[in-house]
Design a protein around this motif. Structure first.
Motif, PDB file in Angstrom:
ATOM      1  N   PRO A 211       3.486  46.694  26.043  1.00  0.00           N
ATOM      2  CA  PRO A 211       4.337  46.487  24.863  1.00  0.00           C
ATOM      3  C   PRO A 211       4.088  45.140  24.167  1.00  0.00           C
ATOM      4  O   PRO A 211       4.048  45.082  22.936  1.00  0.00           O
ATOM      5  CB  PRO A 211       5.748  46.575  25.443  1.00  0.00           C
ATOM      6  CG  PRO A 211       5.604  47.504  26.609  1.00  0.00           C
ATOM      7  CD  PRO A 211       4.269  47.179  27.204  1.00  0.00           C
ATOM      8  N   ASN A 230      10.284  56.620  22.841  1.00  0.00           N
ATOM      9  CA  ASN A 230      11.659  56.438  22.399  1.00  0.00           C
ATOM     10  C   ASN A 230      12.340  55.309  23.165  1.00  0.00           C
ATOM     11  O   ASN A 230      13.051  54.483  22.581  1.00  0.00           O
ATOM     12  CB  ASN A 230      12.413  57.761  22.585  1.00  0.00           C
ATOM     13  CG  ASN A 230      13.648  57.838  21.723  1.00  0.00           C
ATOM     14  OD1 ASN A 230      14.621  57.163  22.007  1.00  0.00           O
ATOM     15  ND2 ASN A 230      13.602  58.621  20.657  1.00  0.00           N
ATOM     16  N   ILE A 231      12.120  55.265  24.487  1.00  0.00           N
ATOM     17  CA  ILE A 231      12.702  54.203  25.315  1.00  0.00           C
ATOM     18  C   ILE A 231      12.142  52.836  24.893  1.00  0.00           C
ATOM     19  O   ILE A 231      12.883  51.851  24.786  1.00  0.00           O
ATOM     20  CB  ILE A 231      12.417  54.456  26.818  1.00  0.00           C
ATOM     21  CG1 ILE A 231      13.182  55.689  27.314  1.00  0.00           C
ATOM     22  CG2 ILE A 231      12.752  53.221  27.657  1.00  0.00           C
ATOM     23  CD1 ILE A 231      14.659  55.492  27.558  1.00  0.00           C
ATOM     24  N   ALA A 232      10.831  52.771  24.662  1.00  0.00           N
ATOM     25  CA  ALA A 232      10.208  51.493  24.266  1.00  0.00           C
ATOM     26  C   ALA A 232      10.798  51.014  22.943  1.00  0.00           C
ATOM     27  O   ALA A 232      11.207  49.856  22.805  1.00  0.00           O
ATOM     28  CB  ALA A 232       8.695  51.647  24.153  1.00  0.00           C
ATOM     29  N   LYS A 234      13.638  51.892  21.472  1.00  0.00           N
ATOM     30  CA  LYS A 234      15.062  51.554  21.593  1.00  0.00           C
ATOM     31  C   LYS A 234      15.267  50.261  22.375  1.00  0.00           C
ATOM     32  O   LYS A 234      16.211  49.517  22.111  1.00  0.00           O
ATOM     33  CB  LYS A 234      15.832  52.717  22.234  1.00  0.00           C
ATOM     34  CG  LYS A 234      16.047  53.861  21.242  1.00  0.00           C
ATOM     35  CD  LYS A 234      16.851  54.999  21.808  1.00  0.00           C
ATOM     36  CE  LYS A 234      17.156  56.018  20.699  1.00  0.00           C
ATOM     37  NZ  LYS A 234      17.525  57.336  21.233  1.00  0.00           N
ATOM     38  N   SER A 235      14.396  49.989  23.355  1.00  0.00           N
ATOM     39  CA  SER A 235      14.495  48.731  24.100  1.00  0.00           C
ATOM     40  C   SER A 235      14.215  47.556  23.171  1.00  0.00           C
ATOM     41  O   SER A 235      14.912  46.537  23.205  1.00  0.00           O
ATOM     42  CB  SER A 235      13.496  48.729  25.259  1.00  0.00           C
ATOM     43  OG  SER A 235      13.811  49.723  26.195  1.00  0.00           O
ATOM     44  N   MET A 236      13.201  47.709  22.322  1.00  0.00           N
ATOM     45  CA  MET A 236      12.857  46.628  21.395  1.00  0.00           C
ATOM     46  C   MET A 236      13.987  46.408  20.391  1.00  0.00           C
ATOM     47  O   MET A 236      14.390  45.280  20.132  1.00  0.00           O
ATOM     48  CB  MET A 236      11.536  46.949  20.693  1.00  0.00           C
ATOM     49  CG  MET A 236      10.346  46.966  21.653  1.00  0.00           C
ATOM     50  SD  MET A 236       8.718  47.031  20.841  1.00  0.00           S
ATOM     51  CE  MET A 236       8.693  48.719  20.266  1.00  0.00           C
ATOM     52  N   ALA A 238      17.110  47.157  20.765  1.00  0.00           N
ATOM     53  CA  ALA A 238      18.321  46.672  21.444  1.00  0.00           C
ATOM     54  C   ALA A 238      18.264  45.163  21.649  1.00  0.00           C
ATOM     55  O   ALA A 238      19.264  44.463  21.460  1.00  0.00           O
ATOM     56  CB  ALA A 238      18.507  47.396  22.784  1.00  0.00           C
ATOM     57  N   VAL A 239      17.097  44.667  22.044  1.00  0.00           N
ATOM     58  CA  VAL A 239      16.979  43.224  22.262  1.00  0.00           C
ATOM     59  C   VAL A 239      17.071  42.475  20.933  1.00  0.00           C
ATOM     60  O   VAL A 239      17.729  41.437  20.845  1.00  0.00           O
ATOM     61  CB  VAL A 239      15.660  42.891  22.992  1.00  0.00           C
ATOM     62  CG1 VAL A 239      15.356  41.406  22.910  1.00  0.00           C
ATOM     63  CG2 VAL A 239      15.764  43.311  24.442  1.00  0.00           C
ATOM     64  N   LEU A 243      19.946  39.758  20.312  1.00  0.00           N
ATOM     65  CA  LEU A 243      19.635  38.358  20.024  1.00  0.00           C
ATOM     66  C   LEU A 243      20.274  37.900  18.719  1.00  0.00           C
ATOM     67  O   LEU A 243      20.845  36.810  18.648  1.00  0.00           O
ATOM     68  CB  LEU A 243      18.118  38.147  19.977  1.00  0.00           C
ATOM     69  CG  LEU A 243      17.445  37.984  21.334  1.00  0.00           C
ATOM     70  CD1 LEU A 243      15.944  37.816  21.169  1.00  0.00           C
ATOM     71  CD2 LEU A 243      18.017  36.777  22.084  1.00  0.00           C
ATOM     72  N   PHE A 244      20.192  38.739  17.673  1.00  0.00           N
ATOM     73  CA  PHE A 244      20.809  38.339  16.404  1.00  0.00           C
ATOM     74  C   PHE A 244      22.332  38.241  16.539  1.00  0.00           C
ATOM     75  O   PHE A 244      22.966  37.372  15.943  1.00  0.00           O
ATOM     76  CB  PHE A 244      20.406  39.293  15.276  1.00  0.00           C
ATOM     77  CG  PHE A 244      19.063  38.953  14.690  1.00  0.00           C
ATOM     78  CD1 PHE A 244      18.913  37.835  13.873  1.00  0.00           C
ATOM     79  CD2 PHE A 244      17.943  39.707  14.979  1.00  0.00           C
ATOM     80  CE1 PHE A 244      17.678  37.487  13.346  1.00  0.00           C
ATOM     81  CE2 PHE A 244      16.693  39.368  14.468  1.00  0.00           C
ATOM     82  CZ  PHE A 244      16.560  38.253  13.652  1.00  0.00           C
ATOM     83  N   LYS A 245      22.904  39.125  17.358  1.00  0.00           N
ATOM     84  CA  LYS A 245      24.344  39.077  17.607  1.00  0.00           C
ATOM     85  C   LYS A 245      24.702  37.775  18.330  1.00  0.00           C
ATOM     86  O   LYS A 245      25.682  37.095  17.989  1.00  0.00           O
ATOM     87  CB  LYS A 245      24.745  40.291  18.468  1.00  0.00           C
ATOM     88  CG  LYS A 245      26.232  40.586  18.523  1.00  0.00           C
ATOM     89  CD  LYS A 245      26.470  41.892  19.280  1.00  0.00           C
ATOM     90  CE  LYS A 245      27.816  41.863  19.966  1.00  0.00           C
ATOM     91  NZ  LYS A 245      27.939  42.897  21.009  1.00  0.00           N
ATOM     92  N   MET A 246      23.891  37.408  19.332  1.00  0.00           N
ATOM     93  CA  MET A 246      24.136  36.169  20.073  1.00  0.00           C
ATOM     94  C   MET A 246      23.996  34.957  19.145  1.00  0.00           C
ATOM     95  O   MET A 246      24.774  34.007  19.235  1.00  0.00           O
ATOM     96  CB  MET A 246      23.148  36.047  21.236  1.00  0.00           C
ATOM     97  CG  MET A 246      23.487  36.950  22.411  1.00  0.00           C
ATOM     98  SD  MET A 246      22.066  37.172  23.522  1.00  0.00           S
ATOM     99  CE  MET A 246      22.244  35.745  24.566  1.00  0.00           C
ATOM    100  N   ILE A 247      22.992  34.997  18.270  1.00  0.00           N
ATOM    101  CA  ILE A 247      22.809  33.872  17.340  1.00  0.00           C
ATOM    102  C   ILE A 247      24.047  33.730  16.454  1.00  0.00           C
ATOM    103  O   ILE A 247      24.593  32.639  16.289  1.00  0.00           O
ATOM    104  CB  ILE A 247      21.522  34.066  16.491  1.00  0.00           C
ATOM    105  CG1 ILE A 247      20.279  33.886  17.381  1.00  0.00           C
ATOM    106  CG2 ILE A 247      21.486  33.071  15.322  1.00  0.00           C
ATOM    107  CD1 ILE A 247      18.951  34.164  16.692  1.00  0.00           C
ATOM    108  N   VAL A 275      11.922  42.271  10.958  1.00  0.00           N
ATOM    109  CA  VAL A 275      12.302  43.203  12.018  1.00  0.00           C
ATOM    110  C   VAL A 275      13.306  44.255  11.540  1.00  0.00           C
ATOM    111  O   VAL A 275      13.691  45.138  12.299  1.00  0.00           O
ATOM    112  CB  VAL A 275      12.884  42.466  13.255  1.00  0.00           C
ATOM    113  CG1 VAL A 275      11.830  41.550  13.870  1.00  0.00           C
ATOM    114  CG2 VAL A 275      14.117  41.657  12.887  1.00  0.00           C
TER     115      VAL A 275
END
Lengths: 343, 343
Positions: A211, A230-232, A234-236, A238-239, A243-247, A275
């Motif tokens: 990845p 799909n998992i790859a 959605k994983s990308m 989700a992170v 991260l933007f939420k944490m910022i 992104v």
């Protein structure tokens, strides 16, 4: 050019769908055919200045929603905006179909009833256009085939490669299989078998990518089965979201941070644009006899406009004709060799 | 407590390994047994103030490197720091083994030669401890089994659940299968079969979770096959790396951004800490007869110290005894029913 938009597609339909169509018609001058509940679509369209734009409305009494089961919509929702709209492309009355609706339903309609598969295609594939540092990587399959066979992955590679060449404009696209490394013991059985097939295929296959290598643009087309893809993806996503939420949360924790964030806003916004899934708008369903672009359900008007833009580029690039030729060549090359394990 | 550290494990060994051991010995008062090339380890240890610390050195004439093939190390590297160190645990001379070395090799040594599987365990599993908003999710398998069977996933769930309870301190951990959604047609064959087994297992199974739900802490233990788990983890890491790289690049693009970033530094640093893999240090190899913690190859001294801390918590929590009891209960419950498809 005539592009059909499923006006009943997005989660908040027909609001962003109709606005996106207006934006696309204004920008391109193309004809946009809105398919959906005529009353609702006309009411929504009246909120916009569409004078002089080539926007047509075709009525469809049914709509597919996100809870509809793909196996049932084909027989139960024949009068849906999705079915009616796709049939306009099948019947030559339009050049492309765009929807932000139920992906599984669109796949089922296209494959089983409306456009049907291009000759030689075992399974159509969903794609995602992953934008990195100004480049676009085609990632496929994204969920059409949760359990895949090695030879399907080779076909995804051929189709993704043609898409990359004709629509994105990549010269001699590099194809890779998504894996967890190249060392001994890495890759599952499917990856190992598909890689072996690719290696003798004559295609521009460069091996396996992880990845991280994909995000660094190590390949132009990255193939995988629909579950892993799909998992790859959605994983990308989700992170990125986390991260933007944490910022946003952390920034609020002190006045200095808030001031700092204001100063950084142009930089952060530029990153977010890179992104933002709505910048691409949508991605093609590859392997059916017509241009089909699927957008995100939670899209906005810009996302719809950009999805229509994807459809336009695919039509201009002669995607379907190129896919037909590419698959015909593939069948000639593998004649008699690829039918052994078919179902 | 005595914890063995493979001093020849990390990419820059023995530098971060030895420093991490010194930090861990100082913080905990535990005995750390450094296994590796005696001359190199002593030379490195001399650079630190280790007076009064319980640090022992055991010589091993060989070292496993990242290019060693797991299938070959077991017979060819019997005198490696990895083999010698793990055997100290097997022989009861130490309580746990920690290495930032070749994961596949550690798995091979542990399973095939040294510690061996806990009775009833079909396949040991690698895990990752995913930290989110102050909570820790156990994600397993991470690559030990690229092609898995449904009943193995159930065992991963049992082992991950025991780890979550005993080491992390979660009460009645919620187990979920990683999937691409719950709707019809979602999940691959493995996910569907494993979910069906879980549903009748009596375990605290809550269904399927998508990657985004996992990052929101919807489950305490998330099981998947080793290929998908590895791709999901690497996808998440890749996006995190890419975003921080973009932030660093964009920030430099204007003096205002640089000033803004300085003001935001505490907030950004706090976020980075939350996603920094070296904060956790390492994750357990579950299913073998001893505590084995594997760290990232590109770790630093803090990462090694924290990996040793993970080992300490696992020993204190009675992890191995609990896993033996849990697997024995599972065998009793499924007696005669789980052997049909075994190899």
């Amino acid at each position: 050019m005539k592009i059909v938009l499923d006006a009943m597609g997005s989660d908040h339909c027909p609001v962003p769908d109709v606005e996106g169509a207006v934006l696309a018609a204004r920008e391109s001058g193309d004809t946009i055919i809105l398919v959906g509940d005529k009353v609702a679509v006309e009411r929504e369209l009246a909120k916009h200045d569409s004078k002089g734009l080539k926007i047509e409305i075709v009525h469809a009494p049914q709509a597919v929603d996100m809870h509809d089961k793909p196996s049932q919509v084909v027989s139960r929702k024949k009068e849906s905006s999705m079915a009616v709209g796709m049939n306009l492309v099948r019947d030559g009355q339009a050049d492309a179909f765009v929807s932000a609706g139920n992906t599984g339903a669109a796949l089922a309609f296209a494959t089983l009833r409306s456009l049907r598969r291009i000759r030689g295609v075992k399974r159509p594939a969903l794609t995602s256009l992953v934008n990195i540092q100004g480049k676009t990587v085609v990632l496929t399959d994204l969920g059409a085939n949760a359990d895949a066979r090695p030879e399907w992955l080779v076909q995804f590679g051929i189709m993704g490669s043609i898409y990359s060449e004709r629509v994105i404009g990549t010269k001699n696209p590099r194809i890779a299989v998504l894996s967890n490394g190249e060392e001994e013991g890495k890759g599952n059985a499917l990856v190992k078998e598909a890689s072996a097939l690719f290696a003798t295929s004559g295609l521009n296959f460069i091996g396996n990518v992880e990845p991280g290598e994909m995000l660094e643009g190590a390949a132009d087309v990255v193939v995988t089965d629909g579950f892993v893809g799909n998992i790859a993806l959605k994983s990308m996503e989700a992170v990125g979201d986390a991260l933007f939420k944490m910022i946003r949360q952390e920034v609020k924790s002190s006045p200095l941070s808030i001031f700092g964030a204001l100063l950084m806003r142009p930089a952060l916004r530029k990153i977010y644009h890179q992104v933002d899934p709505f910048e691409t708008g949508g991605a093609p369903l590859l392997g059916v006899n017509g241009v089909v672009i699927i957008g995100h359900g939670r899209t906005n008007a810009k996302g719809i406009k950009n999805a229509i833009g994807q459809a336009r580029k695919a039509v201009k690039g002669g995607l379907i004709e190129a896919l037909r030729e590419g698959m015909a060549r593939y069948i000639d090359n593998t004649a008699g060799a690829d039918d052994s394990g078919d179902v």
